[in-house]
Scaffold this motif. Structure first.
Motif, PDB file in Angstrom:
ATOM      1  N   PRO A  67       0.850  -1.185   0.000  1.00  0.00           N
ATOM      2  CA  PRO A  67       0.000   0.000   0.000  1.00  0.00           C
ATOM      3  C   PRO A  67       0.890   1.240   0.000  1.00  0.00           C
ATOM      4  O   PRO A  67       1.846   1.306   0.772  1.00  0.00           O
ATOM      5  N   LEU A 126       6.231  -5.712  -2.205  1.00  0.00           N
ATOM      6  CA  LEU A 126       7.134  -4.779  -2.893  1.00  0.00           C
ATOM      7  C   LEU A 126       6.511  -3.407  -2.972  1.00  0.00           C
ATOM      8  O   LEU A 126       5.339  -3.293  -3.353  1.00  0.00           O
ATOM      9  N   GLY A 127       7.288  -2.384  -2.676  1.00  0.00           N
ATOM     10  CA  GLY A 127       6.767  -1.030  -2.757  1.00  0.00           C
ATOM     11  C   GLY A 127       7.500  -0.186  -3.771  1.00  0.00           C
ATOM     12  O   GLY A 127       7.291  -0.297  -4.989  1.00  0.00           O
ATOM     13  N   GLN A 158      -6.830  -1.310   3.406  1.00  0.00           N
ATOM     14  CA  GLN A 158      -6.091  -1.029   4.648  1.00  0.00           C
ATOM     15  C   GLN A 158      -6.712   0.142   5.403  1.00  0.00           C
ATOM     16  O   GLN A 158      -7.007   1.187   4.817  1.00  0.00           O
ATOM     17  N   ASN A 172       8.769  -7.393   4.093  1.00  0.00           N
ATOM     18  CA  ASN A 172       8.728  -6.153   3.297  1.00  0.00           C
ATOM     19  C   ASN A 172       9.909  -5.255   3.660  1.00  0.00           C
ATOM     20  O   ASN A 172      10.270  -5.130   4.827  1.00  0.00           O
ATOM     21  N   PHE A 178      -3.683   3.459   2.522  1.00  0.00           N
ATOM     22  CA  PHE A 178      -4.336   3.404   3.826  1.00  0.00           C
ATOM     23  C   PHE A 178      -5.495   4.409   3.879  1.00  0.00           C
ATOM     24  O   PHE A 178      -5.475   5.455   3.247  1.00  0.00           O
ATOM     25  N   HIS A 214       7.390  -4.540   7.892  1.00  0.00           N
ATOM     26  CA  HIS A 214       8.363  -3.662   7.241  1.00  0.00           C
ATOM     27  C   HIS A 214       9.456  -3.466   8.284  1.00  0.00           C
ATOM     28  O   HIS A 214       9.230  -2.816   9.312  1.00  0.00           O
ATOM     29  N   VAL A 236      -0.354   6.948  -4.133  1.00  0.00           N
ATOM     30  CA  VAL A 236       0.230   6.247  -5.294  1.00  0.00           C
ATOM     31  C   VAL A 236      -0.665   5.085  -5.742  1.00  0.00           C
ATOM     32  O   VAL A 236      -1.090   5.025  -6.903  1.00  0.00           O
ATOM     33  N   ASP A 285      12.873  -2.864   1.004  1.00  0.00           N
ATOM     34  CA  ASP A 285      14.078  -2.760   0.177  1.00  0.00           C
ATOM     35  C   ASP A 285      14.266  -3.900  -0.821  1.00  0.00           C
ATOM     36  O   ASP A 285      15.406  -4.205  -1.174  1.00  0.00           O
ATOM     37  N   LEU A 286      13.204  -4.503  -1.285  1.00  0.00           N
ATOM     38  CA  LEU A 286      13.364  -5.541  -2.315  1.00  0.00           C
ATOM     39  C   LEU A 286      13.353  -4.833  -3.672  1.00  0.00           C
ATOM     40  O   LEU A 286      12.316  -4.364  -4.127  1.00  0.00           O
ATOM     41  N   SER A 329       0.307   5.360   0.006  1.00  0.00           N
ATOM     42  CA  SER A 329      -0.625   6.479   0.014  1.00  0.00           C
ATOM     43  C   SER A 329      -0.253   7.493  -1.071  1.00  0.00           C
ATOM     44  O   SER A 329       0.918   7.833  -1.233  1.00  0.00           O
ATOM     45  N   TYR A 386      12.478   6.104   6.505  1.00  0.00           N
ATOM     46  CA  TYR A 386      13.016   5.253   5.425  1.00  0.00           C
ATOM     47  C   TYR A 386      14.536   5.227   5.467  1.00  0.00           C
ATOM     48  O   TYR A 386      15.167   4.771   4.525  1.00  0.00           O
TER      49      TYR A 386
END
Ligand SMILES: Cc1cc2nc3c(=O)[nH]c(=O)nc-3n(C[C@H](O)[C@H](O)[C@H](O)COP(=O)(O)O)c2cc1C
Length: 338
Positions: free
Chosen positions: A27, A234-235, A81, A211, A52, A180, A31, A213-214, A29, A188
């Motif tokens: 998720p 993945l984000g 979410q 979750n 979210f 995460h 995006v 940094d992939l 926000s 981050y």
């Protein structure tokens, strides 16, 4: 854990749902609205999650928030979410998102943004595990679909509560936990610590989704196998590069990862993305949102920095698309001439 040489992982089971491949779009926000999710899904995602959504905003019937939970049926299954700090408001919001098509209700205990944490929502809940548990119990009791939870390691380095909160989740009837692997205070910064994800997997029996940094298909598979998680999320690395999703799905299905498209083919997809967003949101809302996406799709294009600056200043959709189309033509004619 390696399931077999030809099928390196198993479906992710969340309650009665079998999610294949066990690959989830994070998720994000601002995006991952429904247009973006529907566009990215066919790249090989097993599950998508809404941005979210504030349980309080749903309580007061905010029109923009209602738009965010309205599913158009193109994603199955889809998770919605919710965030908030009040168990009964979260339960009410869960019933509402279920009515609007959510197959899973996900609880956010991870957002570190001050506008959320100042009202004790998101990652601020991790400062009070009892409150987390009350929220989870209320949401589980409110709906007839699986409830999941996404969290960070804890509020700060000296309060890593993730194992405690995940065990409470399991007792409360939550059906999967996403971690995460950063603290809220880190935002981050630094890197996600997958050792914690592996530890969580050993500590609970419900599925764990890793979750953080992939950004490479082989790295993602290694992380999945060494941590033993049941799924990965993945984000940021998918933005401007949904082909990373296909590469990981290839590896999950026991194939070699397909090559990435050429920079101009990336831009052709950027045009499709742009048009879909204008159709969904209208030009005034889509143009500012799409600037950051186009900037990412431009990666690998000669002169990308200047093009990004130019696109940041353009107010109209057609004008932006003209720049993208001219860029494709320029790069391809230069390649032919070379
Ligand atoms: C722009 C942006 C918005 C985000 N919004 C949300 C959100 O609404 N809910 C949530 O649980 N996490 C949110 N996150 C966190 C991501 O879901 C994910 O946990 C984080 O980016 C780490 O994964 P990555 O390294 O693959 O990007 C957001 C992250 C970004 C970059």
């Amino acid at each position: 854990m390696l399931v077999s040489e030809s099928m390196p992982c198993a479906p992710l089971k969340i309650g009665p749902l079998h999610i294949w491949p066990p690959l989830i779009l994070a998720p994000m926000s601002g995006v991952t609205n429904r247009t973006m999710r529907a566009l990215y899904r066919p790249f090989g995602l097993g599950l998508t999650v809404t941005e979210f959504v504030s349980s309080n905003a749903l309580k007061y019937g905010s029109r923009r928030t209602m738009e965010m939970i309205d599913q158009h049926g193109l994603e199955k299954p889809v998770s919605t979410q919710l965030w908030g700090d009040d168990p009964s408001t979260m339960a009410m919001a869960a019933r509402l998102v279920r009515e609007c098509g959510a197959d899973i209700v996900d609880i956010n205990f991870g957002c570190p943004a001050p506008k959320v944490t100042k009202t004790n929502g998101g990652s601020a809940c991790l400062r009070d595990p009892d409150r987390c548990e009350e929220i989870m119990r209320a949401v589980v009791a409110a709906v007839d679909v699986p409830v999941t939870m996404k969290m960070r390691l804890g509020w700060s380095e000296d309060a890593l509560v993730y194992v405690d909160v995940a065990r409470r989740a399991q007792c409360a009837g939550v059906q999967a936990v996403t971690l995460h692997a950063r603290t809220a205070k880190q935002f981050y910064r630094g890197s996600a610590d997958w050792e914690h994800i592996a530890r969580l997997k050993r500590a609970i029996d419900i599925p764990v989704i890793g979750n953080g940094d992939l950004d490479d298909a082989h790295l993602a598979m290694r992380r999945m196998q060494t941590s033993g998680v049941d799924g990965i999320m993945l984000g940021r690395a998918t933005l401007g590069n949904p082909w990373l999703i296909s590469q990981i799905a290839d590896l999950m299905e026991g194939r070699e990862a397909r090559p990435l498209p050429s920079p101009t083919d990336r831009l052709r997809f950027a045009i499709v993305h742009y048009r879909a967003m204008v159709d969904e949101l209208g030009e005034a809302r889509a143009v500012p949102q799409m600037r950051k996406h186009i900037a990412l799709y431009l990666k690998g294009i000669p002169g990308a920095a200047m093009l990004r600056e130019r696109i940041m200043r353009i107010e109209g959709a057609n004008e932006t698309l003209d720049v993208v189309e001219e860029t494709i033509a320029r790069v391809e004619s230069q390649a032919l001439a070379a």
